[in-house]
Design a protein around this motif. Structure first.
Motif, mmCIF file in Angstrom:
data_model
loop_
_atom_site.group_PDB
_atom_site.id
_atom_site.type_symbol
_atom_site.label_atom_id
_atom_site.label_comp_id
_atom_site.label_asym_id
_atom_site.label_seq_id
_atom_site.Cartn_x
_atom_site.Cartn_y
_atom_site.Cartn_z
ATOM 1 N N ILE A 165 -61.266 -53.798 -22.396
ATOM 2 C CA ILE A 165 -62.475 -54.588 -22.594
ATOM 3 C C ILE A 165 -61.948 -55.995 -22.892
ATOM 4 C CG2 ILE A 165 -64.556 -54.893 -23.970
ATOM 5 C CD1 ILE A 165 -64.267 -51.868 -24.690
ATOM 6 N N TYR A 219 -68.532 -50.300 -28.397
ATOM 7 C CA TYR A 219 -68.155 -51.711 -28.411
ATOM 8 C C TYR A 219 -69.288 -52.568 -28.974
ATOM 9 C CZ TYR A 219 -67.036 -56.395 -26.894
ATOM 10 O OH TYR A 219 -66.800 -57.745 -26.894
ATOM 11 N N LEU A 238 -60.576 -48.411 -29.313
ATOM 12 C CA LEU A 238 -61.843 -47.766 -29.635
ATOM 13 C C LEU A 238 -61.647 -46.265 -29.469
ATOM 14 C CD1 LEU A 238 -64.407 -50.168 -27.865
ATOM 15 C CD2 LEU A 238 -63.696 -50.149 -30.264
ATOM 16 N N ILE A 264 -59.826 -53.200 -26.863
ATOM 17 C CA ILE A 264 -60.354 -54.562 -26.833
ATOM 18 C C ILE A 264 -59.166 -55.502 -26.670
ATOM 19 C CG2 ILE A 264 -61.607 -56.342 -28.114
ATOM 20 C CD1 ILE A 264 -63.138 -54.034 -29.502
#
Length: 128
Positions: free
Chosen positions: A8, A123, A65, A83
């Motif tokens: 991400i 997220y 995550l 992330i």
């Protein structure tokens, strides 16, 4: 079970998303960049390699995550989301139908691969 790391990638309050090509499994579904873990490779090494191969970016990994296990009709995978931010490189689309920078609040407007949906939910919860 296939082990897949995905990024991400955050930049200027936006997230990078990729649309799978029409010739891949799950054609034209949206996903985060990343790919399959190879033998003797950590998930972090996998992610750095795959992002470089797919979109020509060198990334910094900041946070993991929760992993997602998902069973499609013809294969199963465990997805490991991270992330990330961009360390260097020029964004190039090397294998996807298209790549876009989007506002996180717009993520659910796209037709995602099912395994990615819990990742988006987590997220968005972490960003409140």
């Amino acid at each position: 079970m296939i082990h897949v790391a995905c990024a991400i990638i955050e930049k200027d309050q936006q997230i990078l998303i990729c649309q799978r090509s029409a010739s891949q499994k799950l054609p034209l579904k949206w996903e985060f960049p990343g790919g399959k873990q190879e033998l003797n490779e950590t998930l972090e090494q996998c992610l750095i390699r795959e992002v470089k191969e797919e979109i020509n970016l060198d990334i910094l990994i900041h946070q993991s995550l929760s992993k997602v296990e998902y069973h499609y009709p013809d294969f199963s995978l465990t997805l490991y989301p991270y992330i990330c931010s961009i360390k260097s490189g020029e964004l190039k689309n090397l294998e996807h139908e298209q790549i876009l920078w989007v506002n996180p609040t717009d993520l659910f407007r796209y037709d995602w691969a099912n395994a990615d949906l819990p990742i988006i939910e987590e997220y968005l919860r972490t960003k409140r």
